[in-house]
Design a protein around this motif. Structure first.
Motif, PDB file in Angstrom:
ATOM      1  N   ILE A 220       0.865  -1.175   0.000  1.00 52.21           N
ATOM      2  CA  ILE A 220       0.000   0.000   0.000  1.00 52.21           C
ATOM      3  C   ILE A 220       0.906   1.230   0.000  1.00 52.21           C
ATOM      4  O   ILE A 220       1.768   1.369   0.869  1.00 52.21           O
ATOM      5  N   THR A 221       0.706   2.098  -0.973  1.00 51.74           N
ATOM      6  CA  THR A 221       1.397   3.383  -0.993  1.00 51.74           C
ATOM      7  C   THR A 221       0.323   4.455  -0.915  1.00 51.74           C
ATOM      8  O   THR A 221      -0.612   4.453  -1.710  1.00 51.74           O
ATOM      9  N   LEU A 222       0.460   5.354   0.065  1.00 56.20           N
ATOM     10  CA  LEU A 222      -0.551   6.376   0.311  1.00 56.20           C
ATOM     11  C   LEU A 222      -0.052   7.755  -0.120  1.00 56.20           C
ATOM     12  O   LEU A 222       1.117   8.093   0.083  1.00 56.20           O
ATOM     13  N   TYR A 223      -0.968   8.542  -0.692  1.00 59.61           N
ATOM     14  CA  TYR A 223      -0.680   9.903  -1.126  1.00 59.61           C
ATOM     15  C   TYR A 223      -1.799  10.783  -0.584  1.00 59.61           C
ATOM     16  O   TYR A 223      -2.975  10.506  -0.811  1.00 59.61           O
ATOM     17  N   LEU A 224      -1.444  11.862   0.143  1.00 52.90           N
ATOM     18  CA  LEU A 224      -2.434  12.740   0.779  1.00 52.90           C
ATOM     19  C   LEU A 224      -2.317  14.169   0.271  1.00 52.90           C
ATOM     20  O   LEU A 224      -1.240  14.606  -0.108  1.00 52.90           O
ATOM     21  N   ARG A 225      -3.421  14.886   0.354  1.00 54.30           N
ATOM     22  CA  ARG A 225      -3.449  16.312   0.102  1.00 54.30           C
ATOM     23  C   ARG A 225      -4.645  16.897   0.832  1.00 54.30           C
ATOM     24  O   ARG A 225      -5.542  16.141   1.175  1.00 54.30           O
ATOM     25  N   PRO A 226      -4.725  18.142   1.060  1.00 54.20           N
ATOM     26  CA  PRO A 226      -3.720  19.189   0.919  1.00 54.20           C
ATOM     27  C   PRO A 226      -2.747  19.185   2.106  1.00 54.20           C
ATOM     28  O   PRO A 226      -2.946  18.461   3.081  1.00 54.20           O
ATOM     29  N   LEU A 227      -1.748  20.027   1.989  1.00 56.38           N
ATOM     30  CA  LEU A 227      -0.700  20.078   3.014  1.00 56.38           C
ATOM     31  C   LEU A 227      -1.234  20.264   4.435  1.00 56.38           C
ATOM     32  O   LEU A 227      -0.776  19.568   5.352  1.00 56.38           O
ATOM     33  N   PRO A 228      -2.207  21.152   4.697  1.00 58.57           N
ATOM     34  CA  PRO A 228      -2.696  21.275   6.074  1.00 58.57           C
ATOM     35  C   PRO A 228      -3.290  19.965   6.612  1.00 58.57           C
ATOM     36  O   PRO A 228      -3.179  19.683   7.803  1.00 58.57           O
TER      37      PRO A 228
ATOM     38  N   HIS B 214       1.995  22.549  11.231  1.00 61.45           N
ATOM     39  CA  HIS B 214       0.594  22.684  10.847  1.00 61.45           C
ATOM     40  C   HIS B 214       0.181  24.159  10.789  1.00 61.45           C
ATOM     41  O   HIS B 214      -0.540  24.577   9.872  1.00 61.45           O
ATOM     42  N   SER B 215       0.649  24.944  11.720  1.00 61.49           N
ATOM     43  CA  SER B 215       0.319  26.370  11.727  1.00 61.49           C
ATOM     44  C   SER B 215       0.827  27.043  10.451  1.00 61.49           C
ATOM     45  O   SER B 215       0.099  27.830   9.825  1.00 61.49           O
ATOM     46  N   MET B 216       2.052  26.724  10.052  1.00 64.70           N
ATOM     47  CA  MET B 216       2.593  27.309   8.818  1.00 64.70           C
ATOM     48  C   MET B 216       1.799  26.849   7.601  1.00 64.70           C
ATOM     49  O   MET B 216       1.475  27.648   6.719  1.00 64.70           O
ATOM     50  N   ALA B 217       1.480  25.551   7.534  1.00 61.82           N
ATOM     51  CA  ALA B 217       0.740  25.021   6.383  1.00 61.82           C
ATOM     52  C   ALA B 217      -0.661  25.621   6.308  1.00 61.82           C
ATOM     53  O   ALA B 217      -1.131  26.011   5.230  1.00 61.82           O
ATOM     54  N   ALA B 218      -1.330  25.705   7.444  1.00 57.87           N
ATOM     55  CA  ALA B 218      -2.689  26.247   7.458  1.00 57.87           C
ATOM     56  C   ALA B 218      -2.703  27.730   7.098  1.00 57.87           C
ATOM     57  O   ALA B 218      -3.575  28.191   6.351  1.00 57.87           O
TER      58      ALA B 218
END
Length: 164
Positions: free
Chosen positions: A105-113, A147-151
């Motif tokens: 299983i290879t997982l890919y997520l988005r968005p960065l936050p 997370h603060s920077m990404a959000a």
């Protein structure tokens, strides 16, 4: 048209139900799960993948699979979900073994936050399960800063450069 695969169907159903035990039942005993958060580690075997799923499936809500594409023994699944109020989109590449069970299983997520929020919430519990309580206390601080920077980038900076 490809025939439906029982393991893939079981995996999807288990994910939508938040049932880690049922998800693991669809996996080969020597399954490998490649982290969507870092290339630095991979989960191997039922125990490690079960530990990850037990935590992740309590954090990710309303998983709804939207698409499935199959070619031979490779299946791509796509779902939409949320972590709290943050939307999450995931693509999963599943590779099946000779018996039809999921072996990789290879997982890919988005968005960065969503990724940073998941890391912030997932990391401490995984550290506790690995017998690292000190690291479990440190991870929310490091993850919180990321997370603060990404959000902030998602809500305040990137909208300013969006196509007009």
């Amino acid at each position: 048209m490809e025939q439906p695969n029982d393991a893939v169907t079981a995996w999807r159903t288990a994910g939508e139900a938040g049932d880690a035990a049922a998800a693991v039942a669809a996996l080969s005993p020597d399954v490998t799960l490649i982290s969507p958060i870092t290339e630095r580690f991979t989960f191997r075997g039922h125990r490690q993948v079960r530990d990850l799923l037990e935590v992740a499936l309590t954090l990710i809500d309303d998983i709804t699979y939207t698409d499935e594409v199959a070619a031979g023994r490779t299946v791509a699944l796509f779902y939409e979900a949320r972590i709290g109020t943050t939307r999450l989109y995931e693509a999963q590449r599943l590779r099946l073994d000779d018996t039809g069970l999921i072996s990789e299983i290879t997982l890919y997520l988005r968005p960065l936050p969503a990724i940073t929020l998941l890391m912030r919430r997932l990391g401490p519990e995984l550290a506790r399960r690995n017998g690292q309580p000190g690291l479990a206390r440190l991870l929310p601080l490091a993850g919180g800063a990321m997370h603060s920077m990404a959000a902030t980038g998602e809500t305040r900076i990137m909208p300013r450069v969006a196509p007009r």
